[in-house]
Design a protein around this motif. Structure first.
Motif, mmCIF file in Angstrom:
data_model
loop_
_atom_site.group_PDB
_atom_site.id
_atom_site.type_symbol
_atom_site.label_atom_id
_atom_site.label_comp_id
_atom_site.label_asym_id
_atom_site.label_seq_id
_atom_site.Cartn_x
_atom_site.Cartn_y
_atom_site.Cartn_z
ATOM 1 N N LEU A 102 25.938 -29.773 14.716
ATOM 2 C CA LEU A 102 26.590 -30.992 14.223
ATOM 3 C C LEU A 102 25.734 -32.221 14.503
ATOM 4 O O LEU A 102 25.650 -33.129 13.667
ATOM 5 N N ALA B 161 23.112 -32.298 11.902
ATOM 6 C CA ALA B 161 23.672 -32.752 10.620
ATOM 7 C C ALA B 161 23.707 -34.280 10.579
ATOM 8 O O ALA B 161 23.345 -34.893 9.569
ATOM 9 N N VAL B 162 24.103 -34.898 11.680
ATOM 10 C CA VAL B 162 24.134 -36.359 11.765
ATOM 11 C C VAL B 162 22.715 -36.917 11.664
ATOM 12 O O VAL B 162 22.458 -37.863 10.910
ATOM 13 N N VAL C 109 30.167 -31.481 6.748
ATOM 14 C CA VAL C 109 29.637 -30.181 7.141
ATOM 15 C C VAL C 109 30.643 -29.127 6.681
ATOM 16 O O VAL C 109 31.844 -29.283 6.875
ATOM 17 N N THR D 118 31.176 -35.826 9.419
ATOM 18 C CA THR D 118 30.366 -35.981 10.621
ATOM 19 C C THR D 118 30.797 -37.244 11.348
ATOM 20 O O THR D 118 31.527 -38.081 10.809
ATOM 21 N N ASP D 119 30.320 -37.367 12.562
ATOM 22 C CA ASP D 119 30.627 -38.545 13.363
ATOM 23 C C ASP D 119 29.567 -39.628 13.170
ATOM 24 O O ASP D 119 29.553 -40.616 13.887
#
Length: 151
Positions: free
Chosen positions: A95, A98-99, A106, A149-150
């Motif tokens: 994750l 991904a960011v 995602v 995502t964050d």
């Protein structure tokens, strides 16, 4: 338990990774050729990691990322090392990658009969958005999940 180390997967990791792959997914394991293909796209569109315990590969995971979307390709942990947080450490890394790559969402597929993996993905904020009927080679359905995502 000794500390788990997460690092980028290399070709030198293929033997233990393939042993884990075959043990974890006996009905629909990827071939070594498929895994080599994934590694060949690293780092361009792929990010694969291994988890080490006492220097031995005990788990691995992979992410595909393109544009604003990423897909968790796989996470596998040797049976004797499950429920120790190793899969969560791998998911944290995937994750985060991904960011770093600018993904906004995602996605993943999980076996409909893998309740422990589904519970982990629920804990990470993934939501069920569909089903792929008979997705796996043995006829098991896949549950499609996603999360923002964050980043």
């Amino acid at each position: 338990m000794t500390e788990i180390t997460i690092r980028r997967m290399t070709g030198a990791d293929l033997a233990p990774v393939m042993a884990i792959e075959r043990a974890t997914f006996p009905a629909d394991a990827w071939t070594e050729s498929m895994m080599r293909g994934e590694l060949a796209d690293q780092p361009r569109t792929r990010h694969y990691v291994v988890a080490l315990l006492d220097g031995a590969v005990v788990a691995y995971g992979g992410l595909a990322a393109a544009g604003d979307q990423a897909d968790v390709q796989t996470i596998a942990v040797l049976a004797e090392h499950r429920r120790l947080g190793i899969g969560r450490k791998i998911m944290d890394e995937l994750l985060a990658e991904a960011v770093r790559r600018g993904a906004e969402s995602v996605f993943l597929e999980v076996r409909a009969d893998n309740e422990s993996a589904q519970a982990m993905y629920d804990d990470f904020g993934f939501e069920r958005i569909g089903t792929r009927v008979s997705y796996y080679d043995d006829g098991t359905d896949a549950i499609v999940m996603t999360r923002k995502t964050d980043g």
